[in-house]
Design an enzyme around this catalytic site. Structure first.
Site, PDB file in Angstrom:
ATOM      1  N   ASN A 126      11.753  37.342  17.405  1.00  0.00           N
ATOM      2  CA  ASN A 126      12.963  37.966  17.940  1.00  0.00           C
ATOM      3  C   ASN A 126      14.237  37.285  17.485  1.00  0.00           C
ATOM      4  OD1 ASN A 126      11.611  39.772  19.517  1.00  0.00           O
ATOM      5  ND2 ASN A 126      11.898  38.684  21.441  1.00  0.00           N
ATOM      6  N   THR A 176       2.398  40.813 -17.568  1.00  0.00           N
ATOM      7  CA  THR A 176       2.461  41.992 -16.712  1.00  0.00           C
ATOM      8  C   THR A 176       2.567  43.207 -17.626  1.00  0.00           C
ATOM      9  OG1 THR A 176       3.810  40.629 -15.267  1.00  0.00           O
ATOM     10  CG2 THR A 176       3.659  42.970 -14.730  1.00  0.00           C
ATOM     11  N   LYS A 178       3.653  46.516 -19.118  1.00  0.00           N
ATOM     12  CA  LYS A 178       4.900  47.281 -19.079  1.00  0.00           C
ATOM     13  C   LYS A 178       4.728  48.528 -19.938  1.00  0.00           C
ATOM     14  CE  LYS A 178       6.930  44.022 -16.719  1.00  0.00           C
ATOM     15  NZ  LYS A 178       7.623  44.104 -15.450  1.00  0.00           N
ATOM     16  N   LYS A 180       6.222  49.452 -16.225  1.00  0.00           N
ATOM     17  CA  LYS A 180       5.576  49.284 -14.927  1.00  0.00           C
ATOM     18  C   LYS A 180       4.868  50.558 -14.491  1.00  0.00           C
ATOM     19  CE  LYS A 180       9.279  46.881 -12.545  1.00  0.00           C
ATOM     20  NZ  LYS A 180       9.526  46.016 -11.408  1.00  0.00           N
ATOM     21  N   LYS A 204      -1.957  41.646 -16.075  1.00  0.00           N
ATOM     22  CA  LYS A 204      -1.668  41.848 -14.657  1.00  0.00           C
ATOM     23  C   LYS A 204      -1.061  43.210 -14.404  1.00  0.00           C
ATOM     24  CE  LYS A 204       1.659  40.113 -11.345  1.00  0.00           C
ATOM     25  NZ  LYS A 204       2.400  41.370 -11.318  1.00  0.00           N
ATOM     26  N   ASP A 206       1.451  45.550 -12.365  1.00  0.00           N
ATOM     27  CA  ASP A 206       2.739  45.213 -11.752  1.00  0.00           C
ATOM     28  C   ASP A 206       2.672  45.498 -10.254  1.00  0.00           C
ATOM     29  OD1 ASP A 206       5.296  44.164 -11.752  1.00  0.00           O
ATOM     30  OD2 ASP A 206       5.786  45.126 -13.651  1.00  0.00           O
ATOM     31  N   GLU A 207       3.712  45.037  -9.549  1.00  0.00           N
ATOM     32  CA  GLU A 207       3.669  45.115  -8.088  1.00  0.00           C
ATOM     33  C   GLU A 207       3.571  46.549  -7.573  1.00  0.00           C
ATOM     34  OE1 GLU A 207       6.273  43.966  -9.818  1.00  0.00           O
ATOM     35  OE2 GLU A 207       7.864  45.424  -9.444  1.00  0.00           O
ATOM     36  N   HIS A 296       1.325  38.768  -5.539  1.00  0.00           N
ATOM     37  CA  HIS A 296       2.678  39.018  -6.053  1.00  0.00           C
ATOM     38  C   HIS A 296       3.613  39.012  -4.851  1.00  0.00           C
ATOM     39  CE1 HIS A 296       6.132  40.989  -7.744  1.00  0.00           C
ATOM     40  NE2 HIS A 296       5.595  41.034  -8.943  1.00  0.00           N
ATOM     41  N   ARG A 297       4.728  38.270  -4.939  1.00  0.00           N
ATOM     42  CA  ARG A 297       5.586  38.125  -3.750  1.00  0.00           C
ATOM     43  C   ARG A 297       6.588  39.278  -3.625  1.00  0.00           C
ATOM     44  NH1 ARG A 297       9.704  33.125  -5.311  1.00  0.00           N
ATOM     45  NH2 ARG A 297       9.987  33.689  -7.477  1.00  0.00           N
ATOM     46  N   HIS A 329       3.339  33.960  -6.953  1.00  0.00           N
ATOM     47  CA  HIS A 329       4.554  33.924  -7.780  1.00  0.00           C
ATOM     48  C   HIS A 329       5.523  32.940  -7.134  1.00  0.00           C
ATOM     49  CE1 HIS A 329       4.155  37.580 -10.458  1.00  0.00           C
ATOM     50  NE2 HIS A 329       3.013  37.519  -9.793  1.00  0.00           N
ATOM     51  N   SER A 381       6.878  33.860 -13.585  1.00  0.00           N
ATOM     52  CA  SER A 381       6.961  35.194 -14.165  1.00  0.00           C
ATOM     53  C   SER A 381       8.363  35.737 -13.961  1.00  0.00           C
ATOM     54  CB  SER A 381       5.922  36.067 -13.460  1.00  0.00           C
ATOM     55  OG  SER A 381       6.122  37.419 -13.723  1.00  0.00           O
TER      56      SER A 381
HETATM   57  O1  RUB Z   1       7.140  42.244 -13.584  1.00  0.00           O
HETATM   58  C1  RUB Z   1       7.441  41.086 -13.438  1.00  0.00           C
HETATM   59  C2  RUB Z   1       7.903  40.296 -14.589  1.00  0.00           C
HETATM   60  O2  RUB Z   1       8.009  41.036 -15.806  1.00  0.00           O
HETATM   61  P1  RUB Z   1       8.644  40.381 -17.129  1.00  0.00           P
HETATM   62  O3  RUB Z   1       7.741  39.270 -17.566  1.00  0.00           O
HETATM   63  O4  RUB Z   1       8.683  41.505 -18.131  1.00  0.00           O
HETATM   64  O5  RUB Z   1      10.030  39.931 -16.797  1.00  0.00           O
HETATM   65  C3  RUB Z   1       7.228  40.475 -12.080  1.00  0.00           C
HETATM   66  O6  RUB Z   1       7.142  41.487 -11.130  1.00  0.00           O
HETATM   67  C4  RUB Z   1       8.254  39.470 -11.662  1.00  0.00           C
HETATM   68  O7  RUB Z   1       8.036  38.297 -12.368  1.00  0.00           O
HETATM   69  C5  RUB Z   1       8.214  39.110 -10.195  1.00  0.00           C
HETATM   70  O8  RUB Z   1       9.088  38.083  -9.881  1.00  0.00           O
HETATM   71  P2  RUB Z   1       8.620  36.671  -9.262  1.00  0.00           P
HETATM   72  O9  RUB Z   1       7.552  36.154 -10.174  1.00  0.00           O
HETATM   73  O10 RUB Z   1       9.839  35.810  -9.263  1.00  0.00           O
HETATM   74  O11 RUB Z   1       8.139  36.953  -7.899  1.00  0.00           O
HETATM   75 MG    MG Z   2       7.027  43.258 -11.636  1.00  0.00          MG
END
Ligand code: RUB
Ligand code: MG
Length: 487
Positions: A126, A176, A178, A180, A204, A206-207, A296-297, A329, A381
């Site tokens: 809270n 990652t 691409k 995305k 990897k 992507d998120e 992944h954060r 991350h 990353s």
């Molecule tokens: O897609 C990417 C990086 O792609 P690229 O390598 O093409 O820039 C990740 O989602 C970020 O790194 C996350 O950020 P963090 O790692 O700071 O949480």
């Molecule tokens: Mg990403």
């Protein structure tokens, strides 16, 4: 300020109906000595104008433990003095008028063993919306060993991950995929194959890649595992691809994770946005199924980036080590996303050491014992490329995954070349380090020399040589730590 006397009202007067200041209700105890078993939280409190600082800090202790806005007689049915969190120290934040560091101790019995959801429902439940505060930030926490021991910790850990992958003595390399969003399963699998064959250890998801109309999850998983198997056969190395199992429900996530396991993946991935309970469930699943669990954060910067409000990422890193993920991350310093060097160093130490000594210049306010919980592999990353290899090795060390998304897939000669450039750059830098060279200063030379016999590296250096992301950090401490801040 901590030399002040307690002003707690005691006896019958304490429980008279009505509103009483939090500092008089027992939430400000300047003489309290925290017990080894207490959970301690350090908040940065910015009271509204005119609000007494001690009262604001006591209110944070109160509202994050037993208190409400008025006295309740039912306190007397409990061991109230034990259950009240106690703010025992308030220090003005140096160079930041109007902000205070509040140290608050919580009895261990306030928390359910092994539950991040329960811990956070108190500590950040809270209080962040409390009107008398302009802003509030959870800077750090000291988690007692007795509490740490109630958590599983990283499902696999750095040592076992390296053994399973048969890779030692250097950072791991990843990418990652691409773009995305939008690739079909088959094209996606091609990116994975080329990146792994070219020399990376991991690719990897992507998120935000889950199961969209252009590529449903099963299709992605199947093409990715075909790519992993073919790349392993072609290179003789163990490879992996983080299959993102993030989904709408736990049932969906288990289904995806089971399928990943069934088709031979050694790793699955989740996003921080799934929530703490889902993360802990997946960590238990990962341990049971011998899977590495990548986190992944995604979303963290909504509340970690500002100095005066939110939750520091160092606290999230601590919670995630308890929760039991294997990768997290944690920033790159030199890349495209927020990352002050000293603050980032603190995050990495939290992930990788068995004991963190207090280190104010890294933002680590408390000694923290990890009681042999596995070590958590940090992942660097976000906007990094081969030309930064010396800096990455120097800043982040050896137990780290270096992930180059654009920095692999954007290579002028294609994905395999991009991967080869990164692998050669890394191996050249490790060799230089192992030979005892001053690789940080000689880094550009070392890379240029390696590029003489590696065209992909030369091309990578040519295309990205001037790319830097030099912006002011929003999360570097705005104060110079003083010895008196030591706990
Ligand atoms: O897609 C990417 C990086 O792609 P690229 O390598 O093409 O820039 C990740 O989602 C970020 O790194 C996350 O950020 P963090 O790692 O700071 O949480
Ligand atoms: Mg990403």
């Amino acid at each position: 300020m901590n030399m002040q006397q307690s002003i707690t009202v005691r006896g019958k007067d304490r429980y008279k109906s009505g509103v009483m200041e939090y500092k008089r209700m027992g939430y400000w105890e300047p003489n309290y000595e925290p017990k080894d078993t207490d959970v301690i939280a350090l908040f940065r409190v910015t009271p509204q104008d005119g609000v007494d600082a001690t009262e604001a800090c006591a209110a944070v202790a109160g509202e994050s433990s037993t208190a409400t806005w008025t006295v309740v007689w039912t306190d007397r049915l409990t061991a109230a003095e034990k259950y009240r969190a106690k703010c025992y120290r308030v220090d003005p934040v140096p160079n930041s008028p109007g902000s205070y560091f509040a140290y608050i101790a919580y009895d261990l019995d306030l928390f359910e063993p092994g539950s991040i959801a329960n811990l956070t429902a108190s500590i950040i439940g809270n209080v962040f919306g409390f009107k008398p505060l302009k802003a509030l930030r959870l800077e750090d926490m000291r988690l007692p060993v007795a509490y740490v021991k109630t958590f599983q910790g990283p499902a696999t850990g750095i040592v076992v991950e390296r053994e399973r992958l048969d890779k030692f003595g250097r950072p791991l390399l990843g990418a990652t995929v691409k773009p995305k969003l939008g690739l079909s399963g088959r094209n996606y699998g091609r990116v994975v194959y080329e990146a792994l064959k070219g020399g990376l250890d991991f690719t990897k998801d992507d998120e935000n890649i889950n199961s969209q109309p252009f590529m449903h999850w099963r299709e992605r998983f199947l093409y990715c595992m075909e790519a992993v198997n073919r790349a392993q056969a072609a290179t003789g190395e163990i490879k992996g691809t983080y299959l993102n199992v993030t989904a709408a429900t736990m049932e969906d996530m288990y289904e995806r994770a089971e399928f990943a396991h069934e088709i031979g993946s050694n790793i699955v991935m989740i996003d921080l946005v799934i929530g703490y309970t889902a993360i802990q469930s997946m960590a238990k699943w990962a341990r049971k199924n011998n899977m590495i669990l990548h986190l992944h954060r995604a979303g963290h910067s909504t509340y970690t980036r500002q100095r005066s409000h939110g939750v520091s990422f160092r606290v999230i890193a601590k919670w995630m080590r308890l929760a039991g993920v294997d990768h997290i991350h944690a920033g790159t310093v030199v890349g495209k996303l927020e990352g002050d060097p000293n603050t980032t160093r603190g995050y990495y130490d939290i992930c990788r050491e068995d004991f963190n000594p207090m280190q104010l210049e890294h933002g680590v306010f408390f000694d923290q014992h990890w009681a042999s919980l596995n070590r958590l592999m940090p992942v660097a990353s976000g906007g990094i490329h081969a030309g930064q290899m010396h800096q990455l090795l120097d800043l982040l060390g050896e137990d780290v995954v270096l992930q180059f998304g654009g920095g692999t897939i954007g290579h002028p000669r294609g994905i395999q070349a991009g991967a080869t450039a990164n692998r050669v750059a890394l191996e050249a830098m490790i060799l230089a380090r192992n030979e005892g060279r001053d690789y940080v200063h000689e880094g550009p030379e070392i890379l240029a020399k390696a590029a003489l016999s590696c065209t992909p590296l030369r091309e990578a250096l040519d295309v990205w040589k001037d790319v830097t992301f030099n912006y002011e950090s929003t999360d570097a401490p705005d104060f110079i730590p003083t010895p008196s801040m030591a706990v």
